[in-house]
Design an enzyme around this catalytic site. Structure first.
Site, PDB file in Angstrom:
ATOM      1  N   HIS A 333     -11.295  96.152  47.039  1.00 52.22           N
ATOM      2  CA  HIS A 333     -12.623  95.740  47.484  1.00 52.22           C
ATOM      3  C   HIS A 333     -12.696  95.435  48.973  1.00 52.22           C
ATOM      4  O   HIS A 333     -13.789  95.322  49.524  1.00 52.22           O
ATOM      5  CB  HIS A 333     -13.069  94.508  46.691  1.00 52.22           C
ATOM      6  CG  HIS A 333     -13.227  94.773  45.222  1.00 52.22           C
ATOM      7  ND1 HIS A 333     -14.286  95.474  44.707  1.00 52.22           N
ATOM      8  CD2 HIS A 333     -12.436  94.451  44.167  1.00 52.22           C
ATOM      9  CE1 HIS A 333     -14.159  95.568  43.394  1.00 52.22           C
ATOM     10  NE2 HIS A 333     -13.040  94.955  43.041  1.00 52.22           N
ATOM     11  N   ASP A 334     -11.563  95.295  49.612  1.00 48.82           N
ATOM     12  CA  ASP A 334     -11.508  94.933  51.026  1.00 48.82           C
ATOM     13  C   ASP A 334     -11.485  96.204  51.877  1.00 48.82           C
ATOM     14  O   ASP A 334     -10.569  97.015  51.764  1.00 48.82           O
ATOM     15  CB  ASP A 334     -10.251  94.100  51.276  1.00 48.82           C
ATOM     16  CG  ASP A 334     -10.079  93.703  52.727  1.00 48.82           C
ATOM     17  OD1 ASP A 334     -11.010  93.909  53.519  1.00 48.82           O
ATOM     18  OD2 ASP A 334      -8.998  93.183  53.058  1.00 48.82           O
ATOM     19  N   THR A 335     -12.501  96.399  52.717  1.00 47.16           N
ATOM     20  CA  THR A 335     -12.541  97.590  53.575  1.00 47.16           C
ATOM     21  C   THR A 335     -12.067  97.314  55.000  1.00 47.16           C
ATOM     22  O   THR A 335     -12.221  98.169  55.880  1.00 47.16           O
ATOM     23  CB  THR A 335     -13.969  98.169  53.630  1.00 47.16           C
ATOM     24  OG1 THR A 335     -14.858  97.174  54.150  1.00 47.16           O
ATOM     25  CG2 THR A 335     -14.437  98.618  52.262  1.00 47.16           C
TER      26      THR A 335
END
Length: 410
Positions: A333-335
């Site tokens: 979920h972390d971009t």
């Protein structure tokens, strides 16, 4: 291979695995490899170990290139006999269990293993060989720091009676593998360097000069490789050069082929017989596939992390390029990892962006001074570009979305 005498519980669990997988396919819920194995492993928790017994097994692990190297290795080892493999990339124990059930009794198995699950799978399958490709940063909301994985691998391999085929150009891999008495070193290269400037043994700086690297204190140095990539081929341990003809693009796939040949050679496959098998691999679970649609020739490249994007840019031609980013569970979920990617190689070409997190990508491209156009779907990207070639680079679920959309438009 003589079919092993499986415990009754394992035979029952195998039948349930097949049945659950077939039901999943029949109801359109997917291939069913994961759910099928989950059902089977509820009945027999030792199912993977029992199915692995009696086979000569190679495990392939690393951050990038696992699926492709597994496919190439399976092709190379295939000159010796039937090979069980998780060819679609289901690389956790459920995927391995399902692959062995589906294949039935085979003398060989080549299994892709998620780097975090390597300890569990090694203990269950007792492989003859483990191939370690590379270690680089991934999405931190779902992955450990690179040094943590390297330490886990090193602890895992200490005292194990297993042969390792390892990348001599990745200091983290070398440190992890150096505890094993029997190692085949492959000069597979390492274009992404940002995770290996510090020696994992002593914390000092790692310095590089050409192909050579080493810790400034001498605690860790590049081992002498037995296999190496040179020009359009590989050099084997005898010093013989073999030209490698692949249908897969990029130098990285020459390196993957060198690792595949090293594994197959260790199993006893003649190199000259294995080489033509590599040329038969045209795409890997849709990766590198080329599709022609409405006068556009579309090539699909999968890139999941900074090291992967670096290699994709090396493969991609200077033509209109679609970049697609999602951030769902399989992607992480972390971009923020986008800021580890240098997007300057696509500067100056026509760039389109799409995906759930296209706006995150847009901000990153602006920082890199890359002009772009936002489109809301692959179909709209296809309509926006003129007839000719289109490169598509996408992370995992975005890649799957585009494949599904291509199937619909076809």
């Amino acid at each position: 291979m003589t079919e092993p005498k499986l415990p009754i519980r394992t035979r029952l669990a195998s039948g349930l695995t097949k049945g659950a997988a077939a039901l999943s396919r029949a109801t359109g819920r997917g291939e069913g490899s994961v759910i099928g194995a989950r059902v089977g492993m509820l009945v027999d928790p030792d199912m993977l170990a029992n199915l692995a017994a009696g086979r000569r097994i190679a495990l392939i692990s690393g951050t990038n290139g696992k699926t492709t190297t597994t496919r190439l290795t399976t092709a190379a080892v295939g000159v010796l006999g039937e090979v069980a493999t998780n060819s679609l990339g289901a690389n956790m124990p459920t995927g391995h269990t399902s692959a062995l059930v589906k294949a039935g009794p085979t003398p060989y198995a080549v299994l892709e293993v998620d780097e975090h699950y390597l300890p569990q799978v090694l203990e269950a399958t007792h492989p003859e060989l483990v191939a370690l490709l590379n270690l680089s940063r991934d999405q931190l909301d779902r992955a450990q720091e690179v040094a943590g994985i390297a330490a886990k691998w090193r602890t895992l391999l200490t005292g194990k009676n297993v042969h390792v085929v390892a990348n001599a150009d990745d200091p983290m891999v070398v440190w992890a593998a150096s505890v094993v008495p029997s190692v085949t070193w492959v000069a597979a290269g390492q274009r992404w360097l940002d995770d290996s400037w510090v020696c994992p043994e002593c914390g000092s700086t790692i310095e590089r000069s050409g192909e050579q690297w080493g810790c400034v204190t001498g605690d860790l140095v590049r081992p002498i490789p037995q296999w190496s990539v040179r020009d359009d081929g590989v050099v084997d341990p005898t010093g013989t050069y073999h030209e490698v003809h692949l249908q897969l693009p990029g130098r990285i796939n020459k390196a993957n082929a060198a690792t595949a040949l090293a594994v197959a050679d260790r199993f006893g496959a003649p190199v000259l017989e294995a080489l033509p098998r590599l040329a038969q691999v045209t795409s890997v679970a849709g990766r590198y596939a080329t599709v022609v649609k409405d006068g556009r020739t579309i090539r699909l490249l999968l890139s999941k992390n900074p090291a992967g994007w670096l290699e994709a840019f090396d493969m991609a031609e200077d033509v209109p390029t679609l970049l697609a980013i999602n951030a769902r569970d399989p992607d992480g979920h972390d971009t923020s990892w986008l800021y580890d990617v240098d997007f300057s190689p696509v500067r100056g070409r026509r760039v389109l962006i799409t995906g759930d997190r296209a706006y995150d990508l847009a901000v990153r491209l602006e920082v890199n001074d890359v002009r772009f156009e936002h489109v809301t779907s692959f179909g709209k990207a296809l309509a926006a570009v003129p007839p000719g070639r289109l490169e598509v680079i996408a992370n995992y679920t975005a890649f799957q979305d585009i494949r599904a959309e291509l199937d619909r438009v076809n």
